[in-house]
Design a protein around this motif. Structure first.
Motif: not given
Length: 328
Positions: A100-101, A103-105
């Motif tokens: 999940e992280r 996909k953003v960072t």
């Protein structure tokens, strides 16, 4: 004594070989395989290739069922494959927050780990203590998962697991833009820990995305809820990167033996037959030696040039193994 066909006798020989080299080391609880006998580290890539060997033998047995014993061996091999693939799935699901992280960072610190504990399936080293971002390893798992599911193996059991696999597809979709540590876990050629865009990772991600597109992970018992969705543009962008970079592997590597895995088995990711031939010819011309192929030009692994790195590498492995023993 029962009469056995020549093919069945040959399969029995391969079964003994598979058992002596792979199956006898499979952990009975997690289903994972150690990197070497009595080791406690399970690497994702090596486990997937081992699963392919077991599954391949089960398919061969399925074509030649002489006696009930062959049916039993075929079933056992299939279930050993499922157990291994599910073991890897559980290991990665323990790190679902990282997916999940990431996909953003898109940070190397948020990558799924490349190795796990054989006994517990948990991580064995910190996020910054290893080059964990290896898109080709995660893509290889998804590619083989799709092939096994299409062939009839039931590996995914619940919709929660379907959702996680969909998240892994989102995880690898950016392989054409995110530099990683590559198939050798080193990063750039100089081995200074700098990630770079690698064709082996891009090609394996392309093959995985193509295999996963619209596949029902529940097989014949599925529904629209268990179907995986892939954006076609992601596949096209990976294809464009391969067409523009090959026969090079990356910015620092002129070519790489790992490219064989995307121009041939298991990915077959390059569509242009001329580009496949050119890449293969460059690999043979530049890397072939008396005893086979080296990994890439000026590979310094286990040489005096990188003796400092090797010492740190060995110390890190010893530290990891001490942590595993302390946690058991």
């Amino acid at each position: 004594m029962r009469n056995r066909s020549n093919s069945a006798v040959r399969l029995d020989y391969y079964h003994r070989m598979i058992y002596k080299t792979i199956l006898q080391y499979q952990n009975p609880v997690t289903g994972l395989l150690p990197a070497k006998p009595f080791d406690q580290l399970a690497w994702v890539r090596e486990n997937v290739y081992s699963a392919l060997a077991i599954w391949g033998l089960s398919l061969a047995y399925k074509k030649s069922l002489d006696v009930n014993e062959d049916r039993a061996r075929c079933y056992e091999l299939e279930q050993s494959t499922v157990k291994l693939m599910r073991g890897l799935l559980i290991c990665m699901m323990h790190q679902r927050h990282k997916v999940e992280r990431f996909k953003v960072t898109e940070s190397t610190n948020d990558a799924i780990h490349a190795m796990f504990s054989v006994r517990t399936g948990r991580q064995v080293v910190g996020d910054t203590e290893w080059g964990h971002l290896q898109m080709d390893a995660t893509s290889l798992y998804l590619l083989i998962l799709a092939q096994m599911t299409a062939a009839g193996l039931q590996i995914i059991y619940t919709l929660d697991e379907v959702d996680f696999i969909q998240n892994l597809v989102f995880y690898i979709r950016c392989a054409y833009t995110v530099p990683d540590y590559g198939i050798w876990e080193r990063g750039d050629k100089s081995n200074t820990g700098l990630p770079e865009l690698n064709c082996t990772s891009v090609g394996m991600a392309k093959a995985a995305l193509e295999a996963m597109s619209e596949i029902d992970l529940f097989g014949r018992k599925g529904s629209p809820a268990s179907v995986i969705h892939v954006h076609p543009d992601d596949i096209s962008r990976c294809r464009a990167i391969l067409a523009s970079v090959l026969p090079r592997e990356s910015n620092s590597k002129e070519t790489d033996a790992g490219l064989l895995s995307i121009i041939g088995f298991p990915a077959f990711a390059v569509d242009d037959p001329v580009l496949v031939t050119d890449t293969k010819n460059v690999i043979v011309e530049k890397l072939q030696g008396q005893y086979g192929l080296c990994r890439f030009l000026k590979d310094g692994y286990m040489t005096v040039k990188e003796v400092g790195f090797i010492s740190v590498f060995i110390l890190d492995l010893k530290k990891i193994k001490r942590c595993i023993k302390d946690s058991v």
